[in-house]
Design an enzyme around this catalytic site. Structure first.
Site, PDB file in Angstrom:
ATOM      1  N   GLU A  22     -22.676  56.627  19.059  1.00  0.00           N
ATOM      2  CA  GLU A  22     -21.247  56.417  18.907  1.00  0.00           C
ATOM      3  C   GLU A  22     -20.893  55.660  17.632  1.00  0.00           C
ATOM      4  O   GLU A  22     -19.871  55.925  17.001  1.00  0.00           O
ATOM      5  CB  GLU A  22     -20.697  55.672  20.130  1.00  0.00           C
ATOM      6  CG  GLU A  22     -20.743  56.461  21.429  1.00  0.00           C
ATOM      7  CD  GLU A  22     -19.786  57.641  21.434  1.00  0.00           C
ATOM      8  OE1 GLU A  22     -18.868  57.656  20.582  1.00  0.00           O
ATOM      9  OE2 GLU A  22     -19.953  58.531  22.272  1.00  0.00           O
ATOM     10  N   VAL A  23     -21.737  54.695  17.244  1.00  0.00           N
ATOM     11  CA  VAL A  23     -21.483  53.929  16.020  1.00  0.00           C
ATOM     12  C   VAL A  23     -21.520  54.854  14.811  1.00  0.00           C
ATOM     13  O   VAL A  23     -20.668  54.786  13.915  1.00  0.00           O
ATOM     14  CB  VAL A  23     -22.504  52.786  15.880  1.00  0.00           C
ATOM     15  CG1 VAL A  23     -22.386  52.127  14.508  1.00  0.00           C
ATOM     16  CG2 VAL A  23     -22.287  51.747  16.969  1.00  0.00           C
ATOM     17  N   PRO A  43     -32.774  62.048  15.198  1.00  0.00           N
ATOM     18  CA  PRO A  43     -33.653  62.892  16.029  1.00  0.00           C
ATOM     19  C   PRO A  43     -32.942  63.420  17.270  1.00  0.00           C
ATOM     20  O   PRO A  43     -33.208  64.544  17.707  1.00  0.00           O
ATOM     21  CB  PRO A  43     -34.800  61.938  16.403  1.00  0.00           C
ATOM     22  CG  PRO A  43     -34.769  60.863  15.371  1.00  0.00           C
ATOM     23  CD  PRO A  43     -33.323  60.701  15.001  1.00  0.00           C
ATOM     24  N   PRO A 226      12.988  25.718  -9.809  1.00  0.00           N
ATOM     25  CA  PRO A 226      12.282  24.555 -10.352  1.00  0.00           C
ATOM     26  C   PRO A 226      10.776  24.710 -10.457  1.00  0.00           C
ATOM     27  O   PRO A 226      10.119  23.889 -11.079  1.00  0.00           O
ATOM     28  CB  PRO A 226      12.643  23.446  -9.363  1.00  0.00           C
ATOM     29  CG  PRO A 226      12.897  24.169  -8.081  1.00  0.00           C
ATOM     30  CD  PRO A 226      13.522  25.472  -8.457  1.00  0.00           C
ATOM     31  N   ASP A 249      10.691  30.929 -20.629  1.00  0.00           N
ATOM     32  CA  ASP A 249      10.594  29.630 -21.297  1.00  0.00           C
ATOM     33  C   ASP A 249       9.345  28.878 -20.832  1.00  0.00           C
ATOM     34  O   ASP A 249       8.619  29.316 -19.941  1.00  0.00           O
ATOM     35  CB  ASP A 249      11.883  28.815 -21.119  1.00  0.00           C
ATOM     36  CG  ASP A 249      12.108  28.340 -19.683  1.00  0.00           C
ATOM     37  OD1 ASP A 249      11.129  28.175 -18.943  1.00  0.00           O
ATOM     38  OD2 ASP A 249      13.278  28.086 -19.326  1.00  0.00           O
ATOM     39  N   LYS A 271      10.341  26.207 -25.427  1.00  0.00           N
ATOM     40  CA  LYS A 271      10.852  25.127 -26.267  1.00  0.00           C
ATOM     41  C   LYS A 271      10.303  23.817 -25.725  1.00  0.00           C
ATOM     42  O   LYS A 271      10.188  23.634 -24.511  1.00  0.00           O
ATOM     43  CB  LYS A 271      12.381  25.083 -26.238  1.00  0.00           C
ATOM     44  CG  LYS A 271      13.066  26.302 -26.847  1.00  0.00           C
ATOM     45  CD  LYS A 271      14.567  26.199 -26.653  1.00  0.00           C
ATOM     46  CE  LYS A 271      15.296  27.374 -27.260  1.00  0.00           C
ATOM     47  NZ  LYS A 271      15.267  27.355 -28.733  1.00  0.00           N
ATOM     48  N   GLY A 303      14.724  26.806 -13.489  1.00  0.00           N
ATOM     49  CA  GLY A 303      15.960  26.298 -12.898  1.00  0.00           C
ATOM     50  C   GLY A 303      17.033  27.361 -12.848  1.00  0.00           C
ATOM     51  O   GLY A 303      16.789  28.503 -12.471  1.00  0.00           O
ATOM     52  N   ASP A 304      18.239  26.984 -13.255  1.00  0.00           N
ATOM     53  CA  ASP A 304      19.373  27.906 -13.302  1.00  0.00           C
ATOM     54  C   ASP A 304      19.708  28.189 -14.759  1.00  0.00           C
ATOM     55  O   ASP A 304      19.801  27.248 -15.570  1.00  0.00           O
ATOM     56  CB  ASP A 304      20.582  27.287 -12.598  1.00  0.00           C
ATOM     57  CG  ASP A 304      21.776  28.219 -12.627  1.00  0.00           C
ATOM     58  OD1 ASP A 304      21.899  29.039 -11.711  1.00  0.00           O
ATOM     59  OD2 ASP A 304      22.574  28.134 -13.581  1.00  0.00           O
ATOM     60  N   MET A 384      15.959  16.286 -19.188  1.00  0.00           N
ATOM     61  CA  MET A 384      15.373  16.006 -20.503  1.00  0.00           C
ATOM     62  C   MET A 384      15.600  14.547 -20.897  1.00  0.00           C
ATOM     63  O   MET A 384      16.008  14.237 -22.021  1.00  0.00           O
ATOM     64  CB  MET A 384      15.972  16.948 -21.564  1.00  0.00           C
ATOM     65  CG  MET A 384      15.636  18.416 -21.292  1.00  0.00           C
ATOM     66  SD  MET A 384      16.566  19.588 -22.305  1.00  0.00           S
ATOM     67  CE  MET A 384      18.145  19.631 -21.438  1.00  0.00           C
ATOM     68  N   ALA A 413       9.353  18.675 -10.037  1.00  0.00           N
ATOM     69  CA  ALA A 413      10.058  18.879  -8.770  1.00  0.00           C
ATOM     70  C   ALA A 413       9.691  20.212  -8.138  1.00  0.00           C
ATOM     71  O   ALA A 413       9.668  21.252  -8.818  1.00  0.00           O
ATOM     72  CB  ALA A 413      11.571  18.823  -9.006  1.00  0.00           C
TER      73      ALA A 413
END
Length: 462
Positions: A22-23, A43, A226, A249, A271, A303-304, A384, A413
């Site tokens: 079966e295997v 066999p 963030p 960035d 930057k 971030g935004d 900053m 953060a």
């Protein structure tokens, strides 16, 4: 991972299965899904295997596998369920250049056979490196339920159309064509009229996309948040998934860049405050250049993008070039920093206004409304501000701010290496001096635990 997933070409190559129970039959059923030339060595095979041989599905050798049998074979499965005999078969297979799988013996195997979801020619392989077969079966069931029965037929039709689709430019144009075919146009046409309708839909779809391919690209100005990838918005995630070019960035986390399409061009235009920087004019030109070439560009900002992200300048450059754009907002670092210390940025009875400030601008340290900031209860998130800490301290105290005004410095953060450093205005420069990562200064706010201790002390003294 210990096992690298690949798809091995087995067309007209020999695959040997040693074992007749079966295997062996379980492995045989998977191998029969391929175009391999399958040979079984057993066999005394069980009737199901003998029946497959009689039907011409495989070659049956009613004897054990021996030296010389595995020459030229791609794969050998040792599936006799006898440990010693399987080890002997594995040794023969390796000596004669085949990859070997010893069933239910991960350590003795060169490869593993995953659970397979079959939507020929689409296949999904699910492996757990032997750690959790039950989990693999559960995932297989979920994928089976999620994949439409039309997946296979649509893929076969699409495969025959690939040469015609090469009339479209590589990259965004071809991806958009195939996405529309597989997502909407193909399923709708097939449901209405079968294979013939799906093939006709491909021709109509190609004509429309060829006309659209002559149009310029587009730009998404995306906030990456963030740093924690789980704080990325769904809209930002979809934009990364579609992008041909990602212009990012310096502060965008590597884990977020990993979410971009593998084929996307990734460009770093970072930057650094008071350090090396890519001029904004060069960034604007780069965005316009790739969009004009027809690319879907994602300008990815930490971030935004609308908070100290030079967003307006980039939009003005795009509008001047006549390129379509959209802004995808992100979670700004101030929100993540306030969440990290368990505080609100605004609170009744404390501050009805919130100021977002920059410690420096293109001209140097930035001047602010110092008198308003020095008033009791004022709260500000200062971006900053590490190198401007002594300047900020001097200006605020000069205008009447109390030396014991709380300031919390949140470095990195939302990231795994986040640090929250509670201090006061009088000690701010010495705290920021040792910081290396990006930091937000939460002026007027202490970590929640520190604030609670201060309130207890005031109550005890009153």
């Amino acid at each position: 991972m210990d096992h690298f997933p690949i798809y091995l070409s087995l067309a007209d190559r020999r695959v040997l299965i040693a074992g007749g129970g079966e295997v062996a039959l379980a492995k045989l059923r998977l191998a029969l899904k391929t175009r391999a030339a399958i040979e079984v060595f057993a066999p005394a095979p069980i009737p199901a295997i003998a029946a497959l041989a009689e039907a011409g599905r495989l070659t049956l050798h009613r004897r054990p596998l021996a030296h010389g049998d595995a020459h030229g074979a791609a794969l050998v499965y040792a599936a006799t369920e006898d440990t010693d005999e399987d080890a002997w078969i594995a040794a023969i297979g390796r000596a004669e250049g085949a990859l070997v799988n010893v069933v239910d013996n991960l350590a003795a195997s060169d490869f593993i056979t995953p659970a397979i979801v079959d939507r020929d020619p689409v296949t999904v392989a699910i492996g757990t490196e032997g750690a959790a077969p039950v989990l693999a079966r559960a995932i297989k069931a979920q994928v089976e339920a999620a994949l439409s029965p039309l997946t296979g037929p649509l893929a076969r039709i699409g495969k025959s159309f690939r040469t015609e689709a090469e009339a479209l430019p590589q990259g965004r144009a071809r991806r958009a064509f195939w996405a529309e075919y597989y997502d909407t146009a193909g399923p709708a046409a097939y449901a209405e009229g079968g294979e013939a309708a799906a093939e006709a839909a491909l021709h109509a779809l190609l004509a429309r996309h060829l006309a659209a391919a002559a149009a310029p690209g587009r730009v998404d100005l995306v906030g990456a948040g963030p740093g924690d990838p789980e704080l990325l918005t769904l809209k930002a995630r979809r934009a990364l998934d579609r992008a041909d070019v990602v212009i990012h960035d310096r502060l965008v986390a590597p884990e977020i860049l990993e979410l971009a399409r593998r084929e996307a061009l990734i460009l770093d235009v970072g930057k650094t405050g008071f350090g090396p920087s890519t001029p904004q004019a060069e960034i604007d030109a780069l965005i316009v250049e790739h969009a004009r070439a027809g690319a879907h560009v994602v300008r990815l900002k930490s971030g935004d993008p609308g908070i100290y992200g030079r967003l307006d300048e980039e939009i003005e450059a795009l509008e001047a070039a006549g390129i379509a754009w959209q802004v995808v907002p992100g979670i700004t670092a101030a929100s993540a920093a306030a969440a990290a210390i368990g505080q609100s940025l605004t609170r009744r009875g404390r501050n009805g206004t919130l100021r977002l400030l920059t410690g420096h601008d293109v001209k140097g340290f930035a001047e602010q409304d110092w008198r308003g900031l020095a008033a009791p209860g004022a709260v500000a998130a200062i971006y900053m501000g590490k190198k401007a800490a002594r300047f900020l301290q001097g200006r605020l105290m000069m205008h009447g701010a109390a030396p014991e005004t709380p300031v919390t410095v949140v470095e990195n953060a939302s990231r795994p290496d986040q640090r929250c450093l509670g201090t006061t205005l009088s000690r701010l420069p010495e705290v920021t001096a040792s910081l290396e990562g990006p930091a937000v200064l939460l002026y007027g706010l202490a970590p929640r635990a520190a604030e609670a201790r201060l309130e207890d002390l005031k109550e005890a003294l009153s």
